[in-house]
Design a protein around this motif. Sequence first.
Motif, PDB file in Angstrom:
ATOM      1  N   LYS A 134       0.836  -1.202   0.000  1.00 17.28           N
ATOM      2  CA  LYS A 134       0.000   0.000   0.000  1.00 17.28           C
ATOM      3  C   LYS A 134       0.869   1.251   0.000  1.00 17.28           C
ATOM      4  O   LYS A 134       0.435   2.308  -0.403  1.00 17.28           O
TER       5      LYS A 134
ATOM      6  N   ASP B 294       2.259  -7.954   1.386  1.00 18.33           N
ATOM      7  CA  ASP B 294       1.077  -7.734   2.222  1.00 18.33           C
ATOM      8  C   ASP B 294       0.101  -6.881   1.419  1.00 18.33           C
ATOM      9  O   ASP B 294       0.462  -5.805   0.937  1.00 18.33           O
TER      10      ASP B 294
ATOM     11  N   HIS C   6      -0.930  -5.422  13.896  1.00 20.53           N
ATOM     12  CA  HIS C   6      -0.277  -4.250  13.266  1.00 20.53           C
ATOM     13  C   HIS C   6      -0.800  -3.039  14.025  1.00 20.53           C
ATOM     14  O   HIS C   6      -1.987  -2.741  13.961  1.00 20.53           O
TER      15      HIS C   6
ATOM     16  N   SER D  38       1.673   3.116  12.195  1.00 17.89           N
ATOM     17  CA  SER D  38       2.704   3.437  11.212  1.00 17.89           C
ATOM     18  C   SER D  38       3.574   4.573  11.734  1.00 17.89           C
ATOM     19  O   SER D  38       3.120   5.388  12.540  1.00 17.89           O
TER      20      SER D  38
ATOM     21  N   GLY E 120       5.148  -0.698  10.195  1.00 15.53           N
ATOM     22  CA  GLY E 120       5.135   0.508  11.025  1.00 15.53           C
ATOM     23  C   GLY E 120       6.469   1.148  11.304  1.00 15.53           C
ATOM     24  O   GLY E 120       6.519   2.157  11.997  1.00 15.53           O
TER      25      GLY E 120
ATOM     26  N   GLU F  36       5.625  -6.710   7.933  1.00 12.10           N
ATOM     27  CA  GLU F  36       4.990  -6.143   6.733  1.00 12.10           C
ATOM     28  C   GLU F  36       5.347  -4.672   6.562  1.00 12.10           C
ATOM     29  O   GLU F  36       4.466  -3.819   6.552  1.00 12.10           O
TER      30      GLU F  36
ATOM     31  N   GLY G 296       6.122  -1.139   4.898  1.00 10.96           N
ATOM     32  CA  GLY G 296       5.925  -0.452   3.618  1.00 10.96           C
ATOM     33  C   GLY G 296       6.825   0.765   3.572  1.00 10.96           C
ATOM     34  O   GLY G 296       7.792   0.840   2.817  1.00 10.96           O
ATOM     35  N   ARG G 297       6.532   1.722   4.466  1.00 11.88           N
ATOM     36  CA  ARG G 297       7.260   2.996   4.488  1.00 11.88           C
ATOM     37  C   ARG G 297       8.783   2.811   4.558  1.00 11.88           C
ATOM     38  O   ARG G 297       9.534   3.472   3.849  1.00 11.88           O
TER      39      ARG G 297
ATOM     40  N   ARG H 288       0.200  13.850   1.757  1.00  8.85           N
ATOM     41  CA  ARG H 288       0.616  13.692   3.160  1.00  8.85           C
ATOM     42  C   ARG H 288       0.705  15.011   3.930  1.00  8.85           C
ATOM     43  O   ARG H 288       0.243  15.081   5.064  1.00  8.85           O
TER      44      ARG H 288
ATOM     45  N   TYR I 291      -1.897  14.882   6.945  1.00  8.07           N
ATOM     46  CA  TYR I 291      -1.317  14.562   8.265  1.00  8.07           C
ATOM     47  C   TYR I 291      -0.376  15.650   8.771  1.00  8.07           C
ATOM     48  O   TYR I 291       0.391  15.396   9.707  1.00  8.07           O
TER      49      TYR I 291
ATOM     50  N   TYR J 186       3.447   6.182   0.322  1.00  4.75           N
ATOM     51  CA  TYR J 186       2.190   6.929   0.460  1.00  4.75           C
ATOM     52  C   TYR J 186       2.267   8.268  -0.286  1.00  4.75           C
ATOM     53  O   TYR J 186       1.707   9.275   0.160  1.00  4.75           O
TER      54      TYR J 186
END
Length: 413
Positions: A59, A78, A196, A199, A233, A268, A270-271, A307, A311, A366
């Motif tokens: 993702k 994932d 999980h 993040s 995360g 898992e 991602g970032r 982002r 956020y 992201y």
Amino acid sequence: MTDAICYCDGVLHIDKVPVSEIAQACGTPVYIYSAAVMHARYRLLETALPEIDICYGMKACDTLAVINLFIELGAGIDVVSGGEIQRVLAARGDPRRIVFSGVGKTDEEITFALRSGVGQINAESASEVIQIARLAQAAKVRAPVALRLNPDIPAGGHQKIQTGHARAKFGMAVHEIGALYGQDIAGIDWRGLAVHIGSQIHQVAPYDKAFGVLAELITTLAHPVTHIDLGGGFAVAYRAGDPVLDLSDYRAMVARHFDPKVVRLLVEPGRFLTAPAAILVARVIHDKHTGNHRHVIIDAAMNDLLRPSLYDAFHNIIPIQETHAPASPADIVGPICETGDTFTRDHTLPSLEPGALVAICDVGAYGAVMASNYNARPRAPQVLVDGTRFRVIRPRESFADMIRGETDALSHQ
Ligand code: LLP
């Protein structure tokens, strides 16, 4: 900046390619990824956590070439939707290395996952287990199911990306898992547990607490747990000096809770794998002064990188042409008709001529994947640099792409 993304002879380079050359060839705004950085991040994690399987949390960036890069490095994937499963298959991924999470999977998505032979489905409620069992029986297959724990531990870099507290929609409480896991349900093969908690987490402590709850829960279960999905995360440093997770402390902490000789562990992230690997290159449209305020208006906007608006996330912004000219504070903004279309406030930059190029840093996670067509703006192209070469891995959208399938109601009356 990383070794692979740095100034060379006064011009920002990605690996061996000047960013200006790519902007010239592909136009702006443009996302540019470094294969070298993604390789380095994967190797770093693999070396730091040798007992743990890595499943790339796609993702963060779902472009086929990026998924394929991690598959080639040996990662599982994932996923959280039927569309993501299709992307993995299109990127020549092995369905058995897919873990399918998500709080609201539709019948169509679950059936597609079962027919594709995905390796694990993480269920997030008792009603989802019943749903999976019904669909597995209809498809005449058995479903490999893990249950996702909600350990009630708040963690994560922003309230909107915390997933492990009791109020969050994710996972199941300890007692719910205790009552369900291992029950004899037609079509279900119990595989284990998942968690999980959020993040952009840089402390080991919340993981320690969550894994403690998980380990304790396992001791109460009669049915064996063979697989544990520890989630993702891991934080990255968006500002120089930002704290990041100490991976050797994390590894030691995991070893205190779980024995990898008894249970298969996976993470898992991602970032961690993609964030530092990409920049978003934009061109200055105006360097505008209104009263005492300076606004640098660039041709990238919140539709390209959400982002900061969503956020209040910080991304460093640097000129492509290295300069030692005097700098002053400016708000770096996009052309969209919202004040929220602001990348950073009071960011120190030299004065920039219209046409000058800037790079928004650390946007590999992201970034492109959360882009939209807001204000009828085509989504930016994505370019992958590998050594001295670059290739467009996703072209810029055209106007025709943006309106594909739409009809003008009047012409159909
Ligand atoms: N596994 C599950 C079940 C997840 O929900 C996520 C992220 C990950 C793994 C990967 O987490 P990571 O290692 O990337 O932290 N759009 C937000 C981040 C949302 C994260 C959603 N879930 C942002 O831009 O900060």
